[in-house]
Structures are given as structure tokens and as C-alpha cells.
Design a protein around this motif. Structure first.
Motif, PDB file in Angstrom:
ATOM      1  N   PHE A  68      -3.267   4.043   5.389  1.00 34.47           N
ATOM      2  CA  PHE A  68      -2.256   4.746   4.606  1.00 34.47           C
ATOM      3  C   PHE A  68      -2.815   5.205   3.260  1.00 34.47           C
ATOM      4  CE2 PHE A  68       1.013   2.549   7.294  1.00 34.47           C
ATOM      5  CZ  PHE A  68       1.689   3.692   7.686  1.00 34.47           C
ATOM      6  N   THR A  69      -3.640   4.379   2.643  1.00 32.12           N
ATOM      7  CA  THR A  69      -4.219   4.742   1.348  1.00 32.12           C
ATOM      8  C   THR A  69      -5.091   5.978   1.472  1.00 32.12           C
ATOM      9  OG1 THR A  69      -4.215   2.421   0.668  1.00 32.12           O
ATOM     10  CG2 THR A  69      -5.607   3.926  -0.591  1.00 32.12           C
ATOM     11  N   GLU A  72      -2.858   9.090   2.287  1.00 32.63           N
ATOM     12  CA  GLU A  72      -2.088   9.577   1.145  1.00 32.63           C
ATOM     13  C   GLU A  72      -2.984  10.118   0.035  1.00 32.63           C
ATOM     14  OE1 GLU A  72       0.508   6.416  -0.062  1.00 32.63           O
ATOM     15  OE2 GLU A  72       1.130   6.020   2.000  1.00 32.63           O
ATOM     16  N   SER A  75      -4.089  13.435   0.957  1.00 31.65           N
ATOM     17  CA  SER A  75      -3.023  14.426   1.111  1.00 31.65           C
ATOM     18  C   SER A  75      -2.546  14.986  -0.227  1.00 31.65           C
ATOM     19  CB  SER A  75      -1.831  13.797   1.849  1.00 31.65           C
ATOM     20  OG  SER A  75      -2.187  13.425   3.160  1.00 31.65           O
ATOM     21  N   ILE A  84      -2.237   6.985  -6.224  1.00 38.31           N
ATOM     22  CA  ILE A  84      -1.940   6.581  -4.845  1.00 38.31           C
ATOM     23  C   ILE A  84      -2.645   5.268  -4.522  1.00 38.31           C
ATOM     24  CG2 ILE A  84      -2.465   7.131  -2.437  1.00 38.31           C
ATOM     25  CD1 ILE A  84       0.033   8.492  -3.420  1.00 38.31           C
ATOM     26  N   ASN A  88      -0.733   1.706  -3.513  1.00 38.16           N
ATOM     27  CA  ASN A  88      -0.923   1.056  -2.216  1.00 38.16           C
ATOM     28  C   ASN A  88      -1.442  -0.371  -2.348  1.00 38.16           C
ATOM     29  OD1 ASN A  88      -0.586   2.749   0.503  1.00 38.16           O
ATOM     30  ND2 ASN A  88      -1.012   4.158  -1.171  1.00 38.16           N
ATOM     31  N   SER A 165       4.599   1.150   2.773  1.00 39.48           N
ATOM     32  CA  SER A 165       3.594   2.217   2.697  1.00 39.48           C
ATOM     33  C   SER A 165       4.179   3.576   3.059  1.00 39.48           C
ATOM     34  CB  SER A 165       2.419   1.905   3.625  1.00 39.48           C
ATOM     35  OG  SER A 165       1.730   0.746   3.209  1.00 39.48           O
ATOM     36  N   SER A 168       5.668   5.228  -0.025  1.00 42.26           N
ATOM     37  CA  SER A 168       4.670   5.654  -1.004  1.00 42.26           C
ATOM     38  C   SER A 168       4.214   7.091  -0.774  1.00 42.26           C
ATOM     39  CB  SER A 168       3.472   4.705  -0.951  1.00 42.26           C
ATOM     40  OG  SER A 168       2.393   5.189  -1.721  1.00 42.26           O
ATOM     41  N   GLY A 169       3.897   7.426   0.461  1.00 43.13           N
ATOM     42  CA  GLY A 169       3.376   8.757   0.746  1.00 43.13           C
ATOM     43  C   GLY A 169       4.394   9.859   0.562  1.00 43.13           C
ATOM     44  N   ALA A 172       4.922  10.759  -3.277  1.00 45.26           N
ATOM     45  CA  ALA A 172       3.700  10.853  -4.069  1.00 45.26           C
ATOM     46  C   ALA A 172       3.762  11.985  -5.087  1.00 45.26           C
ATOM     47  CB  ALA A 172       2.506  11.075  -3.142  1.00 45.26           C
ATOM     48  N   VAL A 373       3.392  13.708   2.611  1.00 45.63           N
ATOM     49  CA  VAL A 373       2.556  13.376   3.774  1.00 45.63           C
ATOM     50  C   VAL A 373       3.282  13.544   5.104  1.00 45.63           C
ATOM     51  CG1 VAL A 373       1.208  11.745   2.406  1.00 45.63           C
ATOM     52  CG2 VAL A 373       3.154  10.907   3.745  1.00 45.63           C
ATOM     53  N   ALA A 375       5.999  11.852   5.980  1.00 38.90           N
ATOM     54  CA  ALA A 375       6.358  10.500   6.409  1.00 38.90           C
ATOM     55  C   ALA A 375       7.715  10.459   7.107  1.00 38.90           C
ATOM     56  CB  ALA A 375       6.361   9.556   5.201  1.00 38.90           C
TER      57      ALA A 375
END
Length: 469
Positions: A68-69, A72, A75, A84, A88, A165, A168-169, A172, A373, A375
Motif C-alpha cells: 500500500f505504501t 500510494e 500514485s 504518504i 502508512n 490503509s 490513506s490512499g 492523499a 488511488v 480505493a
């Protein structure tokens, strides 16, 4: 033959028939200790394999946080990549502590219909503590549980980190660091555990037969609903949606990092779905786990090919980003029922999940909902489809599944929306326009992910649909 001889003959025959039984009985007595020892060894082996499975698969799911890190960080625009990374690593730590302090107890300990125990901290069982303390007599009771208590906690904990997670994306590049962390604390300590208590914890949905093998709805849709609520409250990035109705392209800043992130997620998903078999102590577990991994792989592959073939028709180009999301949405979709035996269904389920993801990306653009992202389409839309798709081949009841999707969706979305709104009115949810223009890396962290790059302020950011004419 005299009567005496007849009686003697009968006794001899009876004795002859009893001799093998007596012999076997004697041998059994001699072998009893060995047989009991063999049973103990088998029990110990099952305990070790189950515990080892929880720990190894858990580590693999934790590795998804790295995926995921990368996804993102690649991205977003280069000016926000460091933030980011900070979010994460922070969310994983918060999830671990929150789930240890109260989350696991709410989800699994003394669950009624709605919620578990409102108690703090979790730890090994009394028998395990005694065993570690030198009481070998507690070994049998420990082995009888089938797995180490804390190995189960660890495996469950990495799932809640995955849920965080997802949020988060989606948000962002514009959500405040500490506001985000406060939300993650509430999500991992309370919101997700309550959803889990309803289902995996044996609550009201579980009692009605709701099935979600590894969490298409429990994990992915919950994260997707929380992300959607946040995106609505926080709003889109400045300049993303223009006054003339056009949409500013914001391509990923690092395509290789995004691609690497997806491959890491693909690999980690084998632990996510395979480990949800929750046992590795028997032949049936090994066979089922093998099928699960194959179905997960097929669904992801079908998602990629679907996006590759249809993205031009839906998005106007053969879209690499949509293709990468196709793999994720395919795996999200199969996660509710990866234990099916006919793998052809896995291909169909993954393909439809990818299609829904692409349509979802288009829908969000039309509604001016900014999801950096993708998501929400990949985790929410595909998660809903996957949960309902269990009715095809994984034994799900449509009305029960639909009830679960609706109830979890309503709870996760409205509680998240209320929390985001409260945070907006207290702490503030998004950074200032100037900070967003400069980038959170430089403005908030003081460290650029790519220090050799020269920051160029984009004039298109001043052409936002929210600006006064």
C-alpha cells in the motif's frame, strides 16, 4: 461323545476363539503408552502447524502495508510522497496498539449480538502463562486450544491495519496528518471491531449465516465506506475539477513504485486469503488452502486482463493505472469466497470486480469525488460484488448477504461521516490551499521524497470549480 466331552469341547472352542482377543488385548495394554504418546505428538504437531500458519501468513499480510505504501507513494504527486510514507508507518503502529488495547476484545471476547467485551488489553491464556512459567502440566490444555492465543491476535491485527490503509490512499495529498491519525485510531479501536463482532465474532450477522471468508465486506468494504465518507467531507484536491467541467489529469508520479506495490499486494493476498483457512493441521486444510491460493491468483489475473481489454472503451485509453487496480479489485472480489472448488467461478468473479472498479472510477469523476488511488471502486464496489457473489458458488444466502452489506455499509459510512465531520469542526480535516500547493512533504514534514526535483506550482490549481468567478 459323552456329555462331559461335549462340554469340554465347547470350552476349548470358546477358549480358542478368545485367545486372539486376549492376545490383542495384551498387546494393546503394552502399546497403550506408545499410542497415547503418538496422539500427544499428533496434537502437538497440529498446534504447532496452526500457530505457525497464523504467524507466517500474518507476516505476509503485514507485508501488504509495504505494498500500500508503494502504491500510494507512487500514485500521488512527488511533492506528497514523504507524507504518504509517514501516514502508512503511523497507521500500522496505531492499528497494532488500538487493537491490542481494546479492539480485539470488542471483536472476539464474550460477543453477544452486537459487541464484545469492553475491557482493556489482551494477552496469552492462563494455561500459556503457566506453561511458559515452567508448569509442564499445562501443555495438554494449551495444545487442546489448537493454536497459540497470541498468534491468532497477531493474524487478526494485520487485517485491521489493511482496513486503515485503504483510507490513506483515497484522501492523499490534502488531509491533515494528525486528523488522519485520530480517525485511524477510532477506526481500528472501535468501528472495524464492531463490524467484526457482528460477523466473525459470532454476532447477529454471523448467527444469521452471513459469510465473508476473508473480508470482502468486513475488511475491504468497511475501509471503502470510511474512505468515501472522508472524501466527501474533505473534498477534492484544488484544481482537480475545473470550472468548465473538465478534469485535471493527475497521473502517478512513479509508475514503477505503483506497479511494485501492486505485486507486493498480490503476494501478500495469498496470506490474507490463505491464512483465513485458520488451520493447517489436516489434509483437508492443506487442500482447501491450495485451492484458495489458486482462486486468489486466478481472480487477480482475470481482473488484469479485463481492465486491459475494456479500459479503452470505458476510460478512453488502455489505462495502466486501471489495469493495476484490476488486479486489486479482482482479489477483493474473490476474498469473500476463495474456498470454492470450481476455479472457473474465481475467474468470473475477478473479472466482474475489475469491470465494476473501472465503472466506479468513472462514476467518482462524474460526482466530483476525488479518490487519488481508486480505493473506493477497488475496495468498496468490488467488495460488495464479491460478498454477493458468494451466493453463486460459495454457499451464501442472497438475502442474508445483502442484509450484511447494507447493515455494515450504513454503520461504517455514517459513523465515519459523523467522525470526519466532528474532526473537521474541531481539528480541521484538510491542509490549507497553500500547503497543498507546495506539497505536504515540504510544508509539514520538511523533507522531500525527491530532493533533486524542482517544485513547480501548477497554475491549473487556481482554476477550481469552487473558486469565485
Amino acid at each position: 461323545m459323552s456329555t462331559h466331552q461335549v462340554c469340554w469341547s465347547r470350552r476349548f472352542a470358546a477358549g480358542r476363539n478368545l485367545a486372539p482377543a486376549a492376545l490383542l488385548s495384551g498387546v494393546g495394554l503394552l502399546l497403550a503408552p506408545a499410542l497415547l504418546a503418538a496422539q500427544d505428538v499428533a496434537g502437538d504437531l497440529g498446534f504447532v502447524l496452526n500457530t505457525y500458519s497464523f504467524l507466517v501468513w500474518g507476516v505476509l499480510v503485514m507485508w501488504m502495508c509495504a505494498g500500500f505504501t508503494m502504491l500510494e507513494a507512487g500514485s500521488v504527486r512527488s511533492k506528497s510522497a514523504s507524507m504518504i510514507c509517514m501516514k502508512n508507518i503511523g497507521l500500522y503502529a496505531i492499528a497494532g496498539l488500538a487493537y491490542y488495547v481494546i479492539g480485539y476484545n470488542l471483536m472476539y471476547v464474550d460477543v453477544g449480538s452486537v459487541i464484545g467485551s469492553i475491557s482493556f488489553f489482551y494477552g496469552p491464556s492462563a494455561d500459556e502463562v503457566a506453561l511458559i512459567g515452567g508448569n509442564e502440566g499445562a501443555a495438554a490444555a494449551v495444545a487442546e486450544n489448537g493454536y497459540s492465543v497470541m498468534s491468532d491476535w497477531f493474524f487478526q491485527m494485520v487485517f485491521v491495519a489493511t482496513t486503515a490503509s485503504i483510507v490513506s490512499g483515497a484522501l492523499a495529498e490534502r488531509v491533515k496528518l494528525w486528523t488522519f491519525f485520530v480517525f485511524v485510531g477510532a477506526l481500528t479501536a472501535v468501528i472495524y471491531p464492531i463490524v467484526g463482532a457482528w460477523t466473525w465474532g459470532g454476532g447477529w450477522l454471523g448467527q444469521r449465516g452471513f459469510t465473508d471468508f476473508a473480508g470482502s465486506t468486513i475488511v475491504h468494504s468497511t475501509g471503502g465506506w470510511a474512505a468515501l465518507a472522508g472524501a466527501l467531507v474533505v473534498g477534492p484536491r484544488w484544481g482537480k475539477y475545473r470550472k468548465d467541467g473538465s478534469i485535471k489529469p493527475t497521473p502517478p508520479s512513479n509508475i514503477p513504485a505503483v506497479t511494485l506495490g501492486v505485486f507486493i499486494l498480490w503476494m501478500g493476498w495469498f496470506g490474507f486469503n490463505g491464512g483465513s483457512e485458520l488451520a493447517l493441521s489436516g489434509v483437508v486444510n492443506a487442500v482447501s488452502m491450495s485451492n484458495i491460493l489458486v482462486n486468489t491468483n486466478l481472480a487477480a489475473a482475470a481482473g488484469v486482463i479485463t481492465a486491459l481489454c475494456l479500459s479503452r472503451s470505458i476510460l478512453g485509453r488502455v489505462d495502466l493505472f486501471a489495469t493495476l487496480n484490476g488486479a486489486i479489485s479482482g482479489m477483493v472480489a474473490i476474498t469473500a469466497g476463495p474456498n470454492i472448488t470450481n476455479s472457473l467461478w474465481a475467474i468470473l468473479i475477478g473479472a466482474v470486480g475489475s469491470l465494476l472498479c473501472m465503472l466506479g472510477l468513472k462514476l467518482l469523476e462524474v460526482r466530483r469525488i476525488d479518490d487519488v488511488v481508486g480505493a473506493v471502486p477497488a475496495h468498496l464496489f468490488a467488495g460488495i460484488w464479491g460478498t454477493l457473489a458468494t451466493c453463486i458458488a460459495a454457499g451464501g444466502n442472497f438475502w442474508v448477504q445483502l442484509t450484511g452489506v447494507a447493515a455494515i455499509g450504513a454503520f461504517a459510512f455514517f459513523v465515519s461521516w459523523i467522525l470526519w465531520t466532528v474532526l473537521d469542526r474541531t481539528m480541521g480535516v484538510r491542509v490549507s490551499r497553500s500547503v497543498e500547493s507546495i506539497g505536504q512533504d515540504a510544508a509539514e514534514l520538511g523533507i522531500d521524497a525527491y530532493p533533486e526535483f524542482v517544485l513547480m506550482v501548477d497554475p491549473d490549481d487556481d482554476n477550481d470549480f469552487r473558486d469565485a468567478d
